[in-house]
Design an enzyme around this catalytic site. Structure first.
Site, PDB file in Angstrom:
ATOM      1  N   VAL A  22       0.831  -1.203   0.000  1.00  0.00           N
ATOM      2  CA  VAL A  22       0.000   0.000   0.000  1.00  0.00           C
ATOM      3  C   VAL A  22       0.869   1.258   0.000  1.00  0.00           C
ATOM      4  O   VAL A  22       0.683   2.163  -0.806  1.00  0.00           O
ATOM      5  CB  VAL A  22      -0.939   0.015   1.232  1.00  0.00           C
ATOM      6  CG1 VAL A  22      -1.715   1.325   1.300  1.00  0.00           C
ATOM      7  CG2 VAL A  22      -1.897  -1.162   1.180  1.00  0.00           C
ATOM      8  N   ASP A  40      10.245   3.167   6.431  1.00  0.00           N
ATOM      9  CA  ASP A  40       9.997   1.766   6.744  1.00  0.00           C
ATOM     10  C   ASP A  40      11.209   1.242   7.514  1.00  0.00           C
ATOM     11  O   ASP A  40      12.346   1.526   7.144  1.00  0.00           O
ATOM     12  CB  ASP A  40       9.787   0.936   5.477  1.00  0.00           C
ATOM     13  CG  ASP A  40       9.100  -0.394   5.743  1.00  0.00           C
ATOM     14  OD1 ASP A  40       7.995  -0.608   5.212  1.00  0.00           O
ATOM     15  OD2 ASP A  40       9.668  -1.226   6.480  1.00  0.00           O
ATOM     16  N   THR A  90      -2.531  -4.564   9.245  1.00  0.00           N
ATOM     17  CA  THR A  90      -3.290  -4.842  10.468  1.00  0.00           C
ATOM     18  C   THR A  90      -3.646  -6.325  10.490  1.00  0.00           C
ATOM     19  O   THR A  90      -4.711  -6.720  10.011  1.00  0.00           O
ATOM     20  CB  THR A  90      -4.576  -3.984  10.540  1.00  0.00           C
ATOM     21  OG1 THR A  90      -5.213  -3.995   9.258  1.00  0.00           O
ATOM     22  CG2 THR A  90      -4.257  -2.559  10.924  1.00  0.00           C
ATOM     23  N   THR A 125      -6.457  -0.852   7.660  1.00  0.00           N
ATOM     24  CA  THR A 125      -7.812  -1.328   7.918  1.00  0.00           C
ATOM     25  C   THR A 125      -8.013  -1.613   9.404  1.00  0.00           C
ATOM     26  O   THR A 125      -7.259  -2.383  10.000  1.00  0.00           O
ATOM     27  CB  THR A 125      -8.099  -2.608   7.123  1.00  0.00           C
ATOM     28  OG1 THR A 125      -7.880  -2.345   5.738  1.00  0.00           O
ATOM     29  CG2 THR A 125      -9.535  -3.061   7.322  1.00  0.00           C
ATOM     30  N   CYS A 265      -6.257  -8.940   3.716  1.00  0.00           N
ATOM     31  CA  CYS A 265      -7.489  -8.146   3.677  1.00  0.00           C
ATOM     32  C   CYS A 265      -8.733  -9.004   3.899  1.00  0.00           C
ATOM     33  O   CYS A 265      -9.289  -9.034   4.981  1.00  0.00           O
ATOM     34  CB  CYS A 265      -7.589  -7.400   2.344  1.00  0.00           C
ATOM     35  SG  CYS A 265      -6.419  -6.036   2.192  1.00  0.00           S
ATOM     36  N   ARG A 336       1.771 -13.539   2.831  1.00  0.00           N
ATOM     37  CA  ARG A 336       1.160 -13.339   4.145  1.00  0.00           C
ATOM     38  C   ARG A 336      -0.229 -13.962   4.211  1.00  0.00           C
ATOM     39  O   ARG A 336      -1.058 -13.750   3.342  1.00  0.00           O
ATOM     40  CB  ARG A 336       1.061 -11.848   4.469  1.00  0.00           C
ATOM     41  CG  ARG A 336       2.389 -11.165   4.762  1.00  0.00           C
ATOM     42  CD  ARG A 336       2.211  -9.693   5.002  1.00  0.00           C
ATOM     43  NE  ARG A 336       1.700  -9.021   3.802  1.00  0.00           N
ATOM     44  CZ  ARG A 336       1.308  -7.745   3.779  1.00  0.00           C
ATOM     45  NH1 ARG A 336       1.331  -7.035   4.892  1.00  0.00           N
ATOM     46  NH2 ARG A 336       0.885  -7.204   2.661  1.00  0.00           N
TER      47      ARG A 336
END
Length: 436
Positions: A22, A40, A90, A125, A265, A336
């Site tokens: 993102v 980062d 998240t 999110t 997500c 992930r």
């Protein structure tokens, strides 16, 4: 002069905290218009970017090589920015509850480097209330500044679809929200610098947070319905793809298909909504049921692989199975929360020997995340079963004749999870074929 005008005139800068799937596209896109600092803490990742390598495969190496964004691991650099975007993942904990550690950590970092007159926008999110109830107090404590007077916040949920080269960041309508009208306008205009599709001004931060979390919950539920149908049709010996093709001739039939639902997500966000609902005393029924169905599908694929091996008169323990694909979705390097790992773990319980082939996944990441080694196509020989788990474009070019060369005997078990291949042709070639 508004903060937006100062940013547009390059009198102030934007910082993007978190440079993954993102954050990197955001930093690269904004850097074409204004001054950007990307932060980062992953040093190997930043080193790759400095070498001109896009580890996310979202914007491409050329874009990383040409960007004017300053990409760094030095948090002090973001003190130079007045508009901060938090774009960290998240995830969920082992018990399926929200893991807000990355967001809290990023918020703490921003707070330490926050200056008067700044705006902080969260893209991660979350469930409704996280931005104002959890993040704002951290920003105040770390900065010593007052919310609403010295700094303002907003929320603009990310809508990037990893691996999608059509629906890119600039072409997806962006939801924006702010704590008041002034911050909302600044935030909206800043994003309008890069979002060709335009922005939608949400009524409040909580509305924007809720909109994001239900988008993926809705998709999760629809896929769960397809996965449940595929299980029933399997028992009826009916081909699910054929049923969906027939049903899809009606104009208002929704185009969803069965499959593995992983990633950061769709396989995660519903749990954030469920968690908040349960805090308020409401026990989710539809959303939670959908999650249970989708979480089971990896095991379901493995169980049907074992059934086919038995039908082929194979000894299960010691059987050799190759799995094509370990990323969470096709044409994306992200591993992930991939549900392919559920297939692997279940087959290992049966004593099956597994090799994994995935040209898109990073071998180091796969090893660090799951302790698994990736293999090359040359390693595939004398197999008892082939599982096409992820329909990467590279795999779609492999013919049924070529797949036949991977086996050692005349009873080849072929598990085509997403239905990439022609079922009738496979069966005519004596494959013991199965798909969702």
């Amino acid at each position: 002069m508004s903060l937006y005008e100062k940013i547009r005139n390059k009198e102030e800068k934007i910082s993007v905290v978190g440079l993954g799937y993102v954050g990197l596209p955001l930093a690269v896109a904004f850097a074409k218009k204004v001054d950007v600092i990307g932060l980062d803490y992953n040093k190997p990742k930043i080193e790759k970017y400095h070498q001109g390598i896009d580890v996310t495969n979202e914007v491409g190496d050329k874009a990383v090589q040409e960007t004017t964004a300053i990409l760094t691991t030095d948090e002090n650099k973001i003190k130079e920015a007045k508009f901060h975007i938090v774009a960290v993942p998240t995830p969920i904990n082992g018990d399926k509850t929200p893991n807000l550690t990355p967001v809290i950590s990023a918020t703490t970092t921003v707070g330490r480097n926050l200056t008067k007159g700044s705006i902080v926008v969260f893209e991660s999110t979350v469930y409704p209330g996280v931005t104002e109830d959890i993040c704002v107090p951290i920003l105040e404590e770390e900065s010593g500044l007052r919310y609403g007077e010295d700094f303002k916040v907003g929320y603009s949920p990310e809508r990037i679809n990893p691996g999608d080269k059509v629906n890119t960041l600039e072409k997806i309508v962006k939801i924006v929200s702010g704590m008041d009208e002034e911050s909302l306008e600044d935030i909206a205009k800043v994003y309008e610098l890069i979002i060709e599709a335009g922005v939608h001004r949400a009524e409040s931060i909580k509305v924007a947070e809720a909109a994001k979390v239900i988008e993926n919950s809705q998709r999760d539920i629809n896929i769960a319905f397809m996965n449940e149908l595929s299980q029933v049709f399997n028992m009826m010996d009916i081909d699910t793809n054929a049923v969906l093709k027939a049903a899809g001739t009606k104009w208002n039939f929704l185009n969803f298909t069965p499959g593995l639902v992983g990633g950061h997500c769709i396989g995660v966000d519903p749990y954030y909504f469920i968690y908040k609902a349960e805090q308020l005393g409401y026990h989710s029924q539809i959303i939670l049921s959908g999650r249970k169905i989708n979480d089971y599908m990896g095991k379901y694929v493995a169980e049907n692989t074992v059934k086919k091996l038995i039908k082929a008169d194979k000894q299960i323990k010691g059987s050799k199975v190759v799995i094509f694909g370990i990323t969470f979705k096709e044409n994306c390097p992200d591993v992930r929360n991939t549900k392919v790992i559920d297939i692997i773990n279940e087959l290992k319980e049966y004593g099956v020997d597994i090799i994994i082939v995935d040209p898109l996944a990073d071998p180091e990441e796969v090893w660090e995340e799951y302790g698994l080694k990736l293999h090359s196509m040359e390693d595939i020989k004398d197999m008892d079963a082939v599982i096409l788990a992820v329909p990467h474009t590279e795999f779609k070019s492999i013919s049924l004749d070529e797949i036949k060369k991977f086996y050692w005997n005349h009873k080849p078990v072929l598990i085509d999870v997403k239905g990439m291949l022609d079922r009738k042709k496979a069966e005519e070639m004596n494959y013991l074929y199965w798909r969702l």
